[in-house]
Design a protein around this motif. Structure first.
Motif, PDB file in Angstrom:
ATOM      1  N   ALA A  21       0.814  -1.256   0.012  1.00  0.00           N
ATOM      2  CA  ALA A  21       0.073   0.101   0.168  1.00  0.00           C
ATOM      3  C   ALA A  21       1.069   1.316   0.093  1.00  0.00           C
ATOM      4  N   LEU A  22       1.910   1.229   0.660  1.00  0.00           N
ATOM      5  CA  LEU A  22       2.765   2.463   0.801  1.00  0.00           C
ATOM      6  C   LEU A  22       3.470   2.659  -0.395  1.00  0.00           C
ATOM      7  N   LEU A  23       3.846   1.497  -0.939  1.00  0.00           N
ATOM      8  CA  LEU A  23       4.609   1.642  -2.397  1.00  0.00           C
ATOM      9  C   LEU A  23       3.905   2.202  -3.438  1.00  0.00           C
ATOM     10  N   MET A  24       2.517   1.848  -3.531  1.00  0.00           N
ATOM     11  CA  MET A  24       1.544   2.183  -4.323  1.00  0.00           C
ATOM     12  C   MET A  24       1.209   3.698  -4.176  1.00  0.00           C
ATOM     13  N   LEU A  25       1.397   4.233  -2.940  1.00  0.00           N
ATOM     14  CA  LEU A  25       1.086   5.734  -2.540  1.00  0.00           C
ATOM     15  C   LEU A  25       2.411   6.611  -2.861  1.00  0.00           C
ATOM     16  N   GLY A  26       3.595   5.884  -3.302  1.00  0.00           N
ATOM     17  CA  GLY A  26       4.504   6.642  -3.703  1.00  0.00           C
ATOM     18  C   GLY A  26       5.169   7.118  -2.435  1.00  0.00           C
ATOM     19  N   VAL A  27       5.048   6.446  -1.295  1.00  0.00           N
ATOM     20  CA  VAL A  27       6.027   6.760  -0.124  1.00  0.00           C
ATOM     21  C   VAL A  27       7.503   6.265  -0.031  1.00  0.00           C
ATOM     22  N   GLY A  28       8.307   7.059   0.104  1.00  0.00           N
ATOM     23  CA  GLY A  28       9.738   6.624   0.228  1.00  0.00           C
ATOM     24  C   GLY A  28      10.514   7.520   0.987  1.00  0.00           C
ATOM     25  N   ARG A  29      11.697   7.468   0.753  1.00  0.00           N
ATOM     26  CA  ARG A  29      12.908   7.814   1.734  1.00  0.00           C
ATOM     27  C   ARG A  29      12.726   9.217   2.192  1.00  0.00           C
ATOM     28  N   VAL A  77      10.121   0.996   3.605  1.00  0.00           N
ATOM     29  CA  VAL A  77      10.038   2.306   2.134  1.00  0.00           C
ATOM     30  C   VAL A  77      11.102   3.288   2.794  1.00  0.00           C
ATOM     31  N   GLY A  78      11.517   3.261   3.604  1.00  0.00           N
ATOM     32  CA  GLY A  78      12.663   4.292   3.935  1.00  0.00           C
ATOM     33  C   GLY A  78      11.902   5.540   4.540  1.00  0.00           C
ATOM     34  N   ALA A  79      10.629   5.680   4.670  1.00  0.00           N
ATOM     35  CA  ALA A  79      10.086   6.725   5.455  1.00  0.00           C
ATOM     36  C   ALA A  79      10.002   6.658   6.991  1.00  0.00           C
ATOM     37  N   ARG A  80       9.598   7.922   7.455  1.00  0.00           N
ATOM     38  CA  ARG A  80       9.946   7.775   9.197  1.00  0.00           C
ATOM     39  C   ARG A  80       8.243   8.109   9.862  1.00  0.00           C
ATOM     40  N   PRO A  81       7.882   7.078  10.560  1.00  0.00           N
ATOM     41  CA  PRO A  81       6.808   7.301  11.247  1.00  0.00           C
ATOM     42  C   PRO A  81       6.608   8.399  12.096  1.00  0.00           C
ATOM     43  N   VAL A  82       5.419   9.015  12.298  1.00  0.00           N
ATOM     44  CA  VAL A  82       5.096   9.947  13.369  1.00  0.00           C
ATOM     45  C   VAL A  82       4.009   9.255  14.081  1.00  0.00           C
ATOM     46  N   PHE A  83       4.107   8.829  15.527  1.00  0.00           N
ATOM     47  CA  PHE A  83       3.093   8.339  16.076  1.00  0.00           C
ATOM     48  C   PHE A  83       1.969   9.184  16.712  1.00  0.00           C
TER      49      PHE A  83
END
Length: 377
Positions: A64-72, A93-99
């Motif tokens: 899902a994240l890949l298809m939404l274009g989420v990346g580094r 996917v190299g992104a950063r979570p914000v909780f």
């Protein structure tokens, strides 16, 4: 005495006959008629648009994240009170979570806190690329204000309904909210395929893309042609056969778990300092796990003392999820709030809740809880 597990697999339907059919037809690989039928039957059951059966719910989040274009270096807002898989996919996917903290009324993502966080992010010029909302312990999040806040900034929502199959929000099934949703069929879930998951979406193009990526991104050529990186994420025909048998009994499983919850409330709810996870007025919880909180001073025993006593009686219990913002692996990540989920973790306990739990075994759990309180007072 036999061990009482927290949420063991429960086979009581047509699973064996369907698995035998898979073997007899020699459809063993990660494709076949049971996979297609499982996807179709899940969509019909939930009122979902399209589905792709996968090897795990985590695989669905990753895709899902890949298809939404989420990346580094992108940010993704995510519920903090959850199992680590919800956040791990963000790291994949190299992104950063914000909780984002939960509210006490539902134990799910706080819509007001999310809205404020998005407003602040917009002012900084750093909006998240997506929001992952978790339906915790079988209860849907409050989606109307969550979806409204995200739509205001054009932020797609991914629903992590791994624990919530069979739950509803304002009459709609869990797994039907947001741009995409995922389910889990891990061994401890309300239905299982031994291991597996599913990605759901109202958008056919998302599911087609997920199917492509989940089958090693193989191009339509007579040889093996690949123009991008793919993954081995499809569910096998044999496991899909198990899932079909389990899905046919979903309603009975939900009712069994709700009955178990009600019996725990009747047996333990009057104890001083004991409170059970509330059911939000907007929906119906599947009560995947019976969760309670304990005021140790009022009760005379801590959640950990009770858990250890249950373990000594060969009964599995577990603390409430440790929030992601308190996990060492995510110590450098930002969080919005956190006090509510931290308090639930410090006071929370999950009791055996499997749909196969007998009345006698539940009585044994209740007796052990009372013994733990008496011995620690």
């Amino acid at each position: 005495m036999t061990r009482i597990y927290l949420s063991p697999p429960h086979v009581f339907g047509n699973e064996r006959a369907l698995v035998t059919d898979a073997f007899d037809s020699n459809w063993i690989a990660p494709l076949g008629p049971h996979v297609t039928a499982f996807e179709k039957e899940m969509c019909e059951k939930l009122g979902a648009g399209h589905a792709c059966a996968l090897s795990s719910g985590t695989a669905g989040l990753h895709l899902a994240l890949l298809m939404l274009g989420v990346g580094r270096d992108d940010e993704v807002f995510c519920s903090t009170l959850t199992f680590s898989a919800s956040a791990n996919a963000i790291a994949y996917v190299g992104a950063r979570p914000v909780f984002v903290d939960c509210d006490a009324a539902s134990w799910n993502m706080d819509p007001a806190l999310l809205a404020q966080g998005l407003e602040d992010a917009a002012k900084r010029g750093k909006l998240p690329k997506a929001v992952i909302v978790v339906d915790l312990y079988g209860q849907c999040a409050d989606y109307d204000p969550i979806l409204e806040a995200c739509a205001r900034y054009g932020i797609p929502v991914v629903e992590d309904a791994a624990e919530a199959l069979g739950a509803t929000y304002k009459g709609k099934h869990a797994g039907t909210f947001g741009e995409m949703a995922i389910l889990s069929f891990n061994g401890n879930k309300i239905i299982t395929t031994a291991g597996g998951g599913m990605l759901l979406s109202p958008h056919e193009e998302h599911v087609r893309r997920a199917l492509f990526l989940a089958t090693q991104a193989r191009e339509p050529a007579p040889h093996y042609e690949h123009e991008e990186i793919g993954y081995n994420y499809r569910l096998s025909n044999v496991l899909a056969a198990i899932g079909r048998g389990q899905l046919a009994t979903l309603d009975a499983r939900v009712e069994a778990r709700r009955k178990i919850f009600d019996k725990y409330v009747a047996a333990l709810g009057a104890l001083p300092g004991v409170s059970f996870m509330p059911e939000a007025p907007y929906g119906r919880c599947n009560r995947w796990l019976t969760c309670l909180t304990i005021d140790a001073e009022a009760l005379g025993a801590t959640p950990e003392q009770i858990r250890l006593h249950l373990e000594s009686r060969d009964i599995e219990a577990r603390p409430v999820w440790k929030p992601m913002h308190l996990q060492p692996v995510f110590k450098d990540c930002r969080s919005l709030g956190g006090a509510v989920s931290a308090e639930l973790f410090s006071r929370g306990l999950c009791l055996p809740s499997g749909s196969s739990l007998s009345d006698a075994d539940q009585d044994r759990v209740v007796e052990a809880v009372n013994d733990a309180i008496d011995s620690n007072r």
